[in-house]
Design a protein around this motif. Sequence first.
Motif, PDB file in Angstrom:
ATOM      1  N   PRO A 170     -30.577   0.716  50.505  1.00  0.00           N
ATOM      2  CA  PRO A 170     -29.831   0.297  49.735  1.00  0.00           C
ATOM      3  C   PRO A 170     -28.410   1.141  49.454  1.00  0.00           C
ATOM      4  N   ALA A 171     -27.420   0.019  49.540  1.00  0.00           N
ATOM      5  CA  ALA A 171     -26.004   0.668  49.073  1.00  0.00           C
ATOM      6  C   ALA A 171     -26.108   0.098  47.267  1.00  0.00           C
ATOM      7  N   GLU A 172     -27.126   0.369  47.015  1.00  0.00           N
ATOM      8  CA  GLU A 172     -27.303   0.203  45.184  1.00  0.00           C
ATOM      9  C   GLU A 172     -27.668   1.401  44.769  1.00  0.00           C
ATOM     10  N   GLY A 173     -28.400   2.294  46.137  1.00  0.00           N
ATOM     11  CA  GLY A 173     -28.725   3.483  45.641  1.00  0.00           C
ATOM     12  C   GLY A 173     -30.441   3.587  45.053  1.00  0.00           C
ATOM     13  N   GLY A 367     -21.094  -5.835  48.452  1.00  0.00           N
ATOM     14  CA  GLY A 367     -20.932  -5.834  49.490  1.00  0.00           C
ATOM     15  C   GLY A 367     -20.055  -5.056  49.979  1.00  0.00           C
ATOM     16  N   ILE A 368     -18.881  -4.472  49.156  1.00  0.00           N
ATOM     17  CA  ILE A 368     -17.536  -3.718  49.808  1.00  0.00           C
ATOM     18  C   ILE A 368     -18.014  -2.041  49.791  1.00  0.00           C
ATOM     19  N   LYS A 369     -19.240  -2.075  48.968  1.00  0.00           N
ATOM     20  CA  LYS A 369     -19.469  -0.700  48.887  1.00  0.00           C
ATOM     21  C   LYS A 369     -20.806  -0.151  50.485  1.00  0.00           C
ATOM     22  N   TRP A 370     -20.356  -1.199  50.862  1.00  0.00           N
ATOM     23  CA  TRP A 370     -21.879  -1.120  52.108  1.00  0.00           C
ATOM     24  C   TRP A 370     -20.956  -0.994  53.298  1.00  0.00           C
ATOM     25  N   ILE A 371     -19.724  -1.872  53.327  1.00  0.00           N
ATOM     26  CA  ILE A 371     -18.280  -1.164  53.747  1.00  0.00           C
ATOM     27  C   ILE A 371     -17.461   0.159  54.050  1.00  0.00           C
ATOM     28  N   ALA A 372     -17.957   0.084  52.486  1.00  0.00           N
ATOM     29  CA  ALA A 372     -17.055   1.723  52.813  1.00  0.00           C
ATOM     30  C   ALA A 372     -17.949   3.156  53.324  1.00  0.00           C
ATOM     31  N   ASP A 373     -18.902   2.919  52.449  1.00  0.00           N
ATOM     32  CA  ASP A 373     -20.166   4.258  52.926  1.00  0.00           C
ATOM     33  C   ASP A 373     -21.622   4.127  52.943  1.00  0.00           C
ATOM     34  N   ARG A 374     -21.673   2.824  53.523  1.00  0.00           N
ATOM     35  CA  ARG A 374     -23.149   2.804  53.172  1.00  0.00           C
ATOM     36  C   ARG A 374     -23.976   2.829  52.457  1.00  0.00           C
ATOM     37  N   LEU A 375     -24.154   4.112  52.226  1.00  0.00           N
ATOM     38  CA  LEU A 375     -25.057   4.734  50.907  1.00  0.00           C
ATOM     39  C   LEU A 375     -24.623   5.949  50.690  1.00  0.00           C
ATOM     40  N   SER A 376     -25.136   6.593  49.457  1.00  0.00           N
ATOM     41  CA  SER A 376     -24.805   7.858  48.975  1.00  0.00           C
ATOM     42  C   SER A 376     -25.512   8.718  49.302  1.00  0.00           C
ATOM     43  N   PRO A 377     -25.940  10.140  49.001  1.00  0.00           N
ATOM     44  CA  PRO A 377     -26.693  10.397  49.887  1.00  0.00           C
ATOM     45  C   PRO A 377     -28.378   9.679  49.086  1.00  0.00           C
ATOM     46  N   SER A 378     -29.442   9.576  49.557  1.00  0.00           N
ATOM     47  CA  SER A 378     -30.428   9.467  49.553  1.00  0.00           C
ATOM     48  C   SER A 378     -31.725  10.523  48.541  1.00  0.00           C
ATOM     49  N   VAL A 379     -31.687  11.392  48.940  1.00  0.00           N
ATOM     50  CA  VAL A 379     -32.265  12.324  48.934  1.00  0.00           C
ATOM     51  C   VAL A 379     -31.952  13.086  47.430  1.00  0.00           C
ATOM     52  N   GLU A 380     -31.075  13.607  47.418  1.00  0.00           N
ATOM     53  CA  GLU A 380     -30.133  14.021  46.155  1.00  0.00           C
ATOM     54  C   GLU A 380     -30.572  12.912  45.031  1.00  0.00           C
TER      55      GLU A 380
END
Length: 502
Positions: A170-173, A367-380
């Motif tokens: 998820p883009a929200e983390g 919505g903007i974050k999803w366009i920018a990079d989809r998501l921040s590293p999940s496992v970290e």
Amino acid sequence: MPTPYLCLHVEREGSLSLYQQVCRQIVRAVQEGRLRGGDALPPSRALAEQLNVSRTVVVKAYEHLHAEGYLEARRGSGTRISETAASAVSVPSPAAGAAVDPVLPLVVSGDSRLWRGPGAVRESSLVSERVFADFRHGSPSLQDFPVSAWRKAVQDAYARVTSSSLDYGPAEGAHALRVEVARMLGHSRAMVCDPAQVLMTTGATQALDILVRLLVRKDDVVLVEDPCHLVLRQIFGVSDGRVVSVPVDGEGMRVDDITPRLRASGIDPARVRLVYVTPSHQFPTGVVMSRRRRHALREWASLHEAYIVEDDYHNEFTFTEENMSALASGDESGRVIYVGTFSKTLFPALRIGFAVVPHELVREFLGIKWIADRLSPSVEQEALAQFLSDGSYARHIGRMRRLYRQRRRALLEALYGRFGGGVRISGEAAGLHVLVSLLDTGLSEEEIAREALRRGVRVYPASDYFTENPPADPSFLLGYACLPTERIPEGIARLAEAAGVR
């Protein structure tokens, strides 16, 4: 993927050893811009074959440049040029008696600002020995980070990994991390926030960039503190809005000046969309915004329907008995957006920050974050959630507070001991740097910085952070988080010599 071919050559009969030649040429490639932050280098074996040298030569060169901060190595990613190349870089000394031109260090400040402007010490003018004391600001003491505890958290996170957690998240983390961040803010910043409002980002800079894209339109106005971080002016400056600086004094942003200043420039205060502040440790002055100013700013923003962006970049490090709560903690109108990062409390390479935004902005922000990079590293993120929940983070912060308090004390004692009444210090109540003005020296910032560097001390001029009324006396940001305590007194002694104080 690694650079397939790196244009280097070595001379068997040269005055430098083979590994020193490799070091020197990589440094020069960075200085000339042929290699940039993030560029991957060839594997040591491949480069050794290209140069027709032993692999040991290349490994030794890579190890030296890694230790000096030019390179970073990550499992699975190979060896890369560091994004924040260390400001104190030295190439191994040649054999005794060998005459070679010095390699100039790549000058990068602690806040990733390339030196420029009238108050800057420029790279082309500096010839120095290895730096003895670098009063770099903007980074924590990375050598004191609990690597073993973090490694365990990462290993545990990968042990729990499933195929779905390796997919786009998820883009929200990660939900677990958002819950832990909300809990942390409740404890340390007196904030009551729903985890649904906590949105993970790739550092605080991305959060600010998203907010500008989301909220600022043509002819809108963004208010920033003066002085202010140069990167912030760049982020806000690329928008279609107009950036207006508001002076800071001993209580923080001068809220009463906002409306008169806008109207004097023909600007309707209703056009203000964002007010950017660093209330817990104003950058760069270090001033802590008073309760009176906090209340006034929230009232002004509510009246004019503007959003306040609270950048709490040094939120965990205060050195007074009273730990003032976040500006957002007293926000009843929902106008304060809180931005934080783990770069200063853990390590910058983690690249995890967050924003706490009003519910009505969550959907558009994502919505903007999803366009920018989809998501921040999940496992970290999952590893960080465990690091927070099992107490490792709290223990680390406790140790760092004690360490930084010790280094802060050593710095202040050395400054007052060497300069006496000839120094003015701001920002000692919190954060990881102080703003120091040297009085009645008769020298400029550039002259003092240059002479200090000749004595092995690197300091960071402050005038470039001001758009109006720069300091009348030479002023410097002195960070102490990265500097061993025992080096601080000698570093200040050398700075005093550079300023003509004996």
